[in-house]
Every structure is written in structure tokens, then in C-alpha cells.
Design a protein around this motif. Sequence first.
Motif, short mmCIF file in Angstrom:
data_model
loop_
_atom_site.label_atom_id
_atom_site.label_comp_id
_atom_site.label_asym_id
_atom_site.label_seq_id
_atom_site.Cartn_x
_atom_site.Cartn_y
_atom_site.Cartn_z
N ASP A 64 0.81 -1.21 0.00
CA ASP A 64 0.00 0.00 0.00
C ASP A 64 0.86 1.27 0.00
OD1 ASP A 64 1.03 -0.23 2.53
OD2 ASP A 64 -0.86 0.15 3.58
N GLN A 65 2.16 1.14 -0.18
CA GLN A 65 3.12 2.25 -0.25
C GLN A 65 3.32 2.96 1.10
OE1 GLN A 65 2.74 4.76 -3.83
NE2 GLN A 65 1.24 3.30 -4.63
N ARG A 66 2.95 2.30 2.20
CA ARG A 66 3.16 2.89 3.52
C ARG A 66 4.63 2.98 3.88
NH1 ARG A 66 3.28 6.45 6.84
NH2 ARG A 66 1.10 6.63 7.40
N TRP A 67 5.45 2.06 3.33
CA TRP A 67 6.87 2.06 3.67
C TRP A 67 7.75 2.46 2.49
CZ3 TRP A 67 7.17 1.95 8.70
CH2 TRP A 67 6.19 1.29 9.44
N VAL A 68 7.38 2.06 1.28
CA VAL A 68 8.16 2.39 0.09
C VAL A 68 7.20 2.70 -1.05
CG1 VAL A 68 9.87 1.63 -1.60
CG2 VAL A 68 10.08 0.90 0.79
N GLY A 69 7.36 3.87 -1.68
CA GLY A 69 6.50 4.24 -2.78
C GLY A 69 7.11 5.32 -3.65
N ALA A 70 6.44 5.61 -4.76
CA ALA A 70 6.95 6.56 -5.75
C ALA A 70 6.48 7.99 -5.52
CB ALA A 70 6.54 6.11 -7.16
N VAL A 71 5.67 8.23 -4.51
CA VAL A 71 5.14 9.57 -4.21
C VAL A 71 4.49 10.15 -5.48
CG1 VAL A 71 5.62 11.75 -3.01
CG2 VAL A 71 7.12 9.81 -2.68
N GLY A 72 3.63 9.34 -6.10
CA GLY A 72 3.07 9.71 -7.38
C GLY A 72 2.23 10.97 -7.39
N TRP A 73 1.76 11.44 -6.24
CA TRP A 73 0.95 12.64 -6.20
C TRP A 73 1.75 13.89 -6.55
CZ3 TRP A 73 -3.52 14.58 -6.85
CH2 TRP A 73 -3.83 15.85 -6.39
N ARG A 74 3.00 13.96 -6.15
CA ARG A 74 3.81 15.13 -6.43
C ARG A 74 4.25 15.08 -7.89
NH1 ARG A 74 1.98 17.97 -2.73
NH2 ARG A 74 2.05 19.23 -4.61
#
Length: 416
Positions: free
Chosen positions: A143-153
Amino acid sequence: MKLHLTTTAALCALAASTPAFAAPGDPVKLSDSVTIDPIVEGRLRYENVDTPSLDADALTMRLRAGFELKHASGLSVLAEAEGSLALIDDYNAFPFTIANSQRRPGFAVVGDPMTVELNRLQLQYKGKAGTLTAGRQRINLDDQRWVGAVGWRQNEQTFDAVRAEAKLGPVSIDATYANSQRTIWGIEAGPRRAFDGDFGFLGAGARVGPAQVKAFAYLLDYDAAEQVGTLAAPNADTQTYGARATAAFKLSKTASLALAASYARQFDWQDNPADYGADYVAGEAALAVGPVTLTGGYEKLGSDNGRAVQSPMATLHKFNGWADLFLTTPAAGLEDFYAGAAMKFPKFKALPGLNAAVTWHRFESDAGSLHYGEEWDASLGFKLGRANLLAKFADYNAANLGADTRKLWLQVEFAY
């Protein structure tokens, strides 16, 4: 709320006149064994921030372009550049001290600096035994709680890494070693452009009855040079171990129930001067009946010995309210109680894909019995031709943390 009305009207007019962009096309065949798939993406977004002391207006445009070259053997090469331009720059792009013209402390923060960079450059092999990816890549785990691409920015977070994914009988294995976290702040952010170190993301999962269960470990060891005031989150060197389970149940022809639960424990590690062990707990239930989905959940980022659970590589905008008051967990920890409703409108043919959602959050501390505040979030989205349009609003009412904050977004996005 102060708002550039002419800007808003112009953006709405642009959205209404957006041409029918080409749908994502099939790869182009170069030979019997080689194809090329172009990458063209664009996103125009207006963001307004309103607080008692600072406001901001940002109109930014993000473009990505590149290609993926694939061979029938399973080998592929992907290259992608990314650039962001500020058409209205009445905002502070850098919420940290830096000698740069995009740091404008007289405005509120909007984390979308102007930048141009190599976003992804990866070599991948995908076969029956699994997938191996090496190079600068996008990584979204669970769910990207720990690692994610921060796609919103507008500027994506990527990693210089080697990632292996395989299935051994009923067990799925996912293991990544990364030595650089390429942040959202871009090429003009000085030492915050990228954080180097030794980072391990490990996961193993299997189906257990109706549930998909996964155990994970996230080991973050930042280089010593990154520890001297450059990292946004305190106690950056951490080791986090936990498990996550998800399940979905069909209740009737028109109703279904989705459940998710996570538990983890985070400890200090390597050069972290702190001595703590704090719990992470999350649970969510979503009941869908026809076009309506009702959601309720709870998330705790615990605190111990004055230190709280942190997740500096996460897609943080997905969690704890869209106003982004909790990008760094307060030292006393955080408890987020939330409930929401979402609805799709499939019969509204004039606006294909029309959907709306609203969510309420109540924020408390894990230690000290503090009431931080409450927040309402709402969104409305639909398609116009080949473009996706989105309006979002966040309203945070402060109690014992931060200040009253309202944010509005209007966005047009396309991809080819």
C-alpha cells in the motif's frame, strides 16, 4: 480562502477544451522479436494553500517522455526523462533552508519545484522464474506505507536499485537492494536531491485461506553524511519488521467486503543515536454495495522513549489526510481514526468515469493524550475525451498540532 479566480477559470476552461488525447497505444513492432513502447505523460495542476499566516498559489506542468524497448527473450530497456515547469510560482517549493530562488518563505509550501531529470533508466529481465530489474526505477510496495513513488507530487521518487521478484511454489519473494533514494525535490535541492546509503526491502507472501499474507522487513542505513541535518525525518536509520494481510469477500451479487490489516515494529539501527522500539498498527474495512463504498479504518504510528515510527520512503500523501500535516510523525506518535464514503456514477454518460469521495479523520497522539486535530477530504473526478480531470479539497482543523489548513487542487492529466 484567497484564490486566483482568473487562474482557476483558465484551468477549468483548459480542461473543458482538452482534446481527445490518444489512448495508450500498443507497442510498435520493430522486428519479429523487438518492440518499442513510447512513453508520453502530462499533468497540469493548480494548487492553492490557505493558512492563517501563509498562502500559496501554484500552477505547475509536469511532462514525462521516454520509451521501453522489449525483446521476445524477456529482456527490456526503459528510459524516461521528467520535467516540471511553474507557470504561477507564488509558493515555496523548498520547506528547508537552501540558497535557491525557488525557496520563497513568504509563501506556504507546495512541494513541486521546477526541475528536469532522468527519472528512470532500467534494465529488466522477465522470465518464467521471475523478474530482475536493475537501475533507476519506480518501486511501489504493497500500500506504499513504507516504500512508494510519491506519485501525487509532480516530481516522482525513484530508486537506484536492484530488485528481484520470484515465485517459489505458493510463496512469492520480493527483494530489493537500493543505494540511492532519488527524492521529489529535484536537481536544485542540494543535498536533498538524493539520499545515499544501503537500503534493503524484503518481502515474502502466500495465500492462507481467503487471505493474502505477507511478511516484510525494511532496513534503512543512510550514509553518515546524510545524517547531518539533511534528512527530513528524525531517527532515519531504522529497521522495521512486520506483516500485512488482505482479504476480499463476495457477499452478494452487488455487495463485497474488503479487509486489510498490518502490524510492524520499528527499532533504531546502525548510526541512529536513539534507543527505541515502537509499534505500527493499521486496519481497514471497505463495504461496497453497488456504486457506493463505505470505508472505516485506524492507523497507529507508535511512540517509545520520545521517538515515533517514521517512513521516509513512503508515498505519504496517501496517509493521514491530504493536507499533509503528518509527513513526519510527531514525537508523541500518531493515531488516525477515519471513515469515508465513495460513489461512482456509471449512468452519468455526460461525464464518463464520474466518481466522488469524502473522508473524515480524527488525529490523536499515541503518547500524552493529545488531540491533534480533525480533517475533511473530498474529491471529484471524471474523464473528458482521453484526459482525466480531478478536483480535490482538504480542510484540516487544528487543535494541538499545526495550524488550520485548507488546500484545493484542480488537475488535468493524460498519458500515451
